[in-house]
Motif scaffolding. Sequence first.
Motif, mmCIF file in Angstrom:
data_model
loop_
_atom_site.group_PDB
_atom_site.id
_atom_site.type_symbol
_atom_site.label_atom_id
_atom_site.label_comp_id
_atom_site.label_asym_id
_atom_site.label_seq_id
_atom_site.Cartn_x
_atom_site.Cartn_y
_atom_site.Cartn_z
ATOM 1 N N TYR A 341 0.814 -1.212 0.000
ATOM 2 C CA TYR A 341 0.000 0.000 0.000
ATOM 3 C C TYR A 341 0.848 1.263 0.000
ATOM 4 C CZ TYR A 341 -2.934 3.852 1.198
ATOM 5 O OH TYR A 341 -3.532 5.092 1.180
ATOM 6 N N THR A 342 1.885 1.314 0.839
ATOM 7 C CA THR A 342 2.631 2.562 0.952
ATOM 8 C C THR A 342 3.546 2.808 -0.240
ATOM 9 O OG1 THR A 342 4.189 1.371 2.373
ATOM 10 C CG2 THR A 342 2.547 2.742 3.458
ATOM 11 N N ALA A 343 3.738 1.813 -1.096
ATOM 12 C CA ALA A 343 4.425 2.061 -2.364
ATOM 13 C C ALA A 343 3.513 2.776 -3.346
ATOM 14 C CB ALA A 343 4.895 0.737 -2.972
ATOM 15 N N LEU A 344 2.216 2.662 -3.154
ATOM 16 C CA LEU A 344 1.267 3.162 -4.160
ATOM 17 C C LEU A 344 1.177 4.685 -4.266
ATOM 18 C CD1 LEU A 344 -1.522 0.461 -3.872
ATOM 19 C CD2 LEU A 344 -0.244 1.086 -5.933
ATOM 20 N N PRO A 345 1.217 5.474 -3.170
ATOM 21 C CA PRO A 345 1.164 6.927 -3.368
ATOM 22 C C PRO A 345 2.267 7.454 -4.286
ATOM 23 C CG PRO A 345 0.717 6.408 -1.078
ATOM 24 C CD PRO A 345 1.123 5.118 -1.745
ATOM 25 N N VAL A 346 3.481 6.907 -4.172
ATOM 26 C CA VAL A 346 4.559 7.326 -5.073
ATOM 27 C C VAL A 346 4.205 6.954 -6.510
ATOM 28 C CG1 VAL A 346 7.008 7.102 -5.624
ATOM 29 C CG2 VAL A 346 6.259 7.022 -3.246
ATOM 30 N N CYS A 347 3.745 5.718 -6.712
ATOM 31 C CA CYS A 347 3.385 5.256 -8.063
ATOM 32 C C CYS A 347 2.250 6.092 -8.644
ATOM 33 C CB CYS A 347 2.984 3.785 -8.027
ATOM 34 S SG CYS A 347 4.297 2.647 -7.552
ATOM 35 N N LEU A 348 1.214 6.315 -7.846
ATOM 36 C CA LEU A 348 0.039 7.036 -8.344
ATOM 37 C C LEU A 348 0.370 8.496 -8.638
ATOM 38 C CD1 LEU A 348 -2.623 5.480 -5.945
ATOM 39 C CD2 LEU A 348 -2.379 5.038 -8.398
ATOM 40 N N GLN A 349 1.152 9.140 -7.756
ATOM 41 C CA GLN A 349 1.552 10.519 -8.020
ATOM 42 C C GLN A 349 2.386 10.606 -9.301
ATOM 43 O OE1 GLN A 349 1.367 13.984 -6.052
ATOM 44 N NE2 GLN A 349 1.471 13.978 -8.273
ATOM 45 N N THR A 350 3.264 9.638 -9.500
ATOM 46 C CA THR A 350 4.087 9.623 -10.708
ATOM 47 C C THR A 350 3.233 9.386 -11.952
ATOM 48 O OG1 THR A 350 5.907 8.751 -9.368
ATOM 49 C CG2 THR A 350 6.164 8.649 -11.747
ATOM 50 N N LEU A 351 2.211 8.551 -11.835
ATOM 51 C CA LEU A 351 1.258 8.374 -12.942
ATOM 52 C C LEU A 351 0.599 9.692 -13.308
ATOM 53 C CD1 LEU A 351 -0.721 5.094 -12.086
ATOM 54 C CD2 LEU A 351 0.835 5.441 -14.011
ATOM 55 N N VAL A 352 0.227 10.452 -12.293
ATOM 56 C CA VAL A 352 -0.420 11.749 -12.531
ATOM 57 C C VAL A 352 0.536 12.687 -13.258
ATOM 58 C CG1 VAL A 352 -1.306 13.818 -11.367
ATOM 59 C CG2 VAL A 352 -2.052 11.549 -10.621
ATOM 60 N N PHE A 353 1.797 12.746 -12.797
ATOM 61 C CA PHE A 353 2.785 13.586 -13.475
ATOM 62 C C PHE A 353 2.986 13.156 -14.919
ATOM 63 C CE2 PHE A 353 5.260 14.852 -9.387
ATOM 64 C CZ PHE A 353 4.390 15.911 -9.190
ATOM 65 N N ALA A 354 3.077 11.838 -15.144
ATOM 66 C CA ALA A 354 3.291 11.333 -16.500
ATOM 67 C C ALA A 354 2.097 11.604 -17.405
ATOM 68 C CB ALA A 354 3.573 9.826 -16.458
ATOM 69 N N SER A 355 0.902 11.653 -16.806
ATOM 70 C CA SER A 355 -0.324 11.837 -17.593
ATOM 71 C C SER A 355 -0.593 13.300 -17.931
ATOM 72 C CB SER A 355 -1.528 11.279 -16.820
ATOM 73 O OG SER A 355 -1.339 9.920 -16.511
ATOM 74 N N ALA A 356 -0.117 14.212 -17.095
ATOM 75 C CA ALA A 356 -0.379 15.637 -17.314
ATOM 76 C C ALA A 356 0.876 16.453 -17.038
ATOM 77 C CB ALA A 356 -1.530 16.104 -16.428
ATOM 78 N N PRO A 357 1.957 16.231 -17.811
ATOM 79 C CA PRO A 357 3.208 16.963 -17.556
ATOM 80 C C PRO A 357 3.077 18.454 -17.785
ATOM 81 C CG PRO A 357 3.332 15.780 -19.632
ATOM 82 C CD PRO A 357 2.065 15.329 -18.960
ATOM 83 N N GLN A 358 2.047 18.868 -18.548
ATOM 84 C CA GLN A 358 1.860 20.281 -18.826
ATOM 85 C C GLN A 358 1.197 21.018 -17.665
ATOM 86 O OE1 GLN A 358 -0.042 17.867 -19.777
ATOM 87 N NE2 GLN A 358 -2.169 18.528 -19.694
ATOM 88 N N ALA A 359 0.602 20.302 -16.728
ATOM 89 C CA ALA A 359 -0.090 20.940 -15.601
ATOM 90 C C ALA A 359 -0.008 20.047 -14.369
ATOM 91 C CB ALA A 359 -1.547 21.228 -15.976
ATOM 92 N N PRO A 360 1.195 19.821 -13.842
ATOM 93 C CA PRO A 360 1.353 18.834 -12.765
ATOM 94 C C PRO A 360 0.630 19.192 -11.476
ATOM 95 C CG PRO A 360 3.382 20.079 -13.074
ATOM 96 C CD PRO A 360 2.479 20.426 -14.216
ATOM 97 N N GLU A 361 0.637 20.472 -11.092
ATOM 98 C CA GLU A 361 0.006 20.841 -9.819
ATOM 99 C C GLU A 361 -1.513 20.766 -9.911
ATOM 100 O OE1 GLU A 361 1.516 24.572 -8.513
ATOM 101 O OE2 GLU A 361 3.538 23.790 -8.122
ATOM 102 N N ALA A 362 -2.075 21.225 -11.029
ATOM 103 C CA ALA A 362 -3.524 21.154 -11.200
ATOM 104 C C ALA A 362 -3.978 19.695 -11.231
ATOM 105 C CB ALA A 362 -3.947 21.865 -12.487
ATOM 106 N N ALA A 363 -3.219 18.845 -11.944
ATOM 107 C CA ALA A 363 -3.563 17.429 -11.988
ATOM 108 C C ALA A 363 -3.424 16.789 -10.610
ATOM 109 C CB ALA A 363 -2.661 16.708 -12.989
ATOM 110 N N THR A 364 -2.391 17.180 -9.866
ATOM 111 C CA THR A 364 -2.209 16.648 -8.514
ATOM 112 C C THR A 364 -3.358 17.063 -7.611
ATOM 113 O OG1 THR A 364 0.197 16.627 -8.731
ATOM 114 C CG2 THR A 364 -0.689 16.634 -6.493
ATOM 115 N N SER A 365 -3.876 18.271 -7.786
ATOM 116 C CA SER A 365 -4.996 18.710 -6.954
ATOM 117 C C SER A 365 -6.228 17.836 -7.178
ATOM 118 C CB SER A 365 -5.327 20.187 -7.231
ATOM 119 O OG SER A 365 -5.932 20.365 -8.497
#
Length: 420
Positions: A341-365
């Motif tokens: 489970y605790t490996a997943l926040p890193v993986c999921l956050q990285t997925l978000v960055f990879a999916s929306a590199p043009q708007a990382p903070e908005a996608a993270t929100s």
Amino acid sequence: MTHSPPSSGQATDAAPATTTVPDGADRPAASLAPLGPVRSWLAVAAVGLGVFAFTTTEMVPIGLLPAMSRDLHVSEGTVGLSVTLYGAIAGLFAPVLTVATRRVDRRLLLLLVLVVFVAGNAFTALSSSYTVLMVSRLLTGFAHGVMWSIAASIAIRLVPPDRAVRATAVVFSGISIASVVGVPLGTFIGGLSGWRAAFWVIAGAGVAILAAAAFLLPTLAPRAVVRLAELPRLLRDGNLRIATLVTAAMVVGHFAAYTYVAPFLEQDAGIPSDWVSALLLLYGVAGVAGNFAGGAAAARALRATTLTCILLLAAAVIALVVNGRWHPGTVVLLLVWGIAYTALPVCLQTLVFASAPQAPEAATSLYICAFNISIALGALIGGWFVDTSGPSAVMFLGAGFSMLAALLMTRYRVARPDQP
């Protein structure tokens, strides 16, 4: 060396650090934050300590409920709302506040968030009534949502592109370490010197982190400005939509099961009640290891690592029920659950960055919004299952949501190596 982000919403099966640089695509990290390597990692650590402090203050009332209830003359359930509503505020307002502060220098924004954190915890410690307590907690909750939205995107700007996932792991280690150290220590201080002392210590830690961040972080001009009306448009990207849905399903499943793991361990696994806290501490220690192991694996194969962790979690939860009352098996499976489970926040956050590199903070929100709402939803659904069908049923429920997350994850599109 960086490359253009994959077209058509695709992402390579590796960390975005090797494919694109969020918050400054196609530019070396050194041009964004000209720091020496030691100072860069100290700055990342300062951001991670900020995450640690916020996570600690979010969860520490759980261990202080009886004392807070007696002092403020309200029920324990009423005091518990200071945790529930805190998380809801952090999740619901993260997108709005991240967009509202989109033009603020990220170093300055981080410092402002930490100032609010210190003030919020000081007001909590000074609370003369339940109303004052809730106002101070909600104030801190607003800051929490912004902190989660900007922390990882700040960290990856402080290091070279090929160290971005490692920096993300350091930041998210603050969550695991808060569970292992912060919350138990806060509870201990509260038992020794009163619940208010615990919040004074947390506020003092916030001052130290604020000073460290002010000294270590360089100016970080905002990038990829996004307006509120554009947030729904981000979800038109197939990969970001999948990453958000995977997050929601995974977090609902985990918290449906984990919220009620103590009654499961006592009633169904036959673990003596005085062993449960020690087992949960071991779970947290395993989580710290899982956080960094997940980050290292995600840097090499992002989608595969995420899918493996989800399936490993689902298997561990099901196996706990099947294992019955064999205590060694219970201990091992609980540790596997913690690592996965605790490996997943890193993986999921990285997925978000990879999916929306043009708007990382908005996608993270959006990711943070889904994450926090799913925590409350998971606990709510899990509570209904526990009351109607018992602790083992809620374990199967958690595994079921995890399998749904795994199924969704198979829809995440990976670019072929020959694609631009």
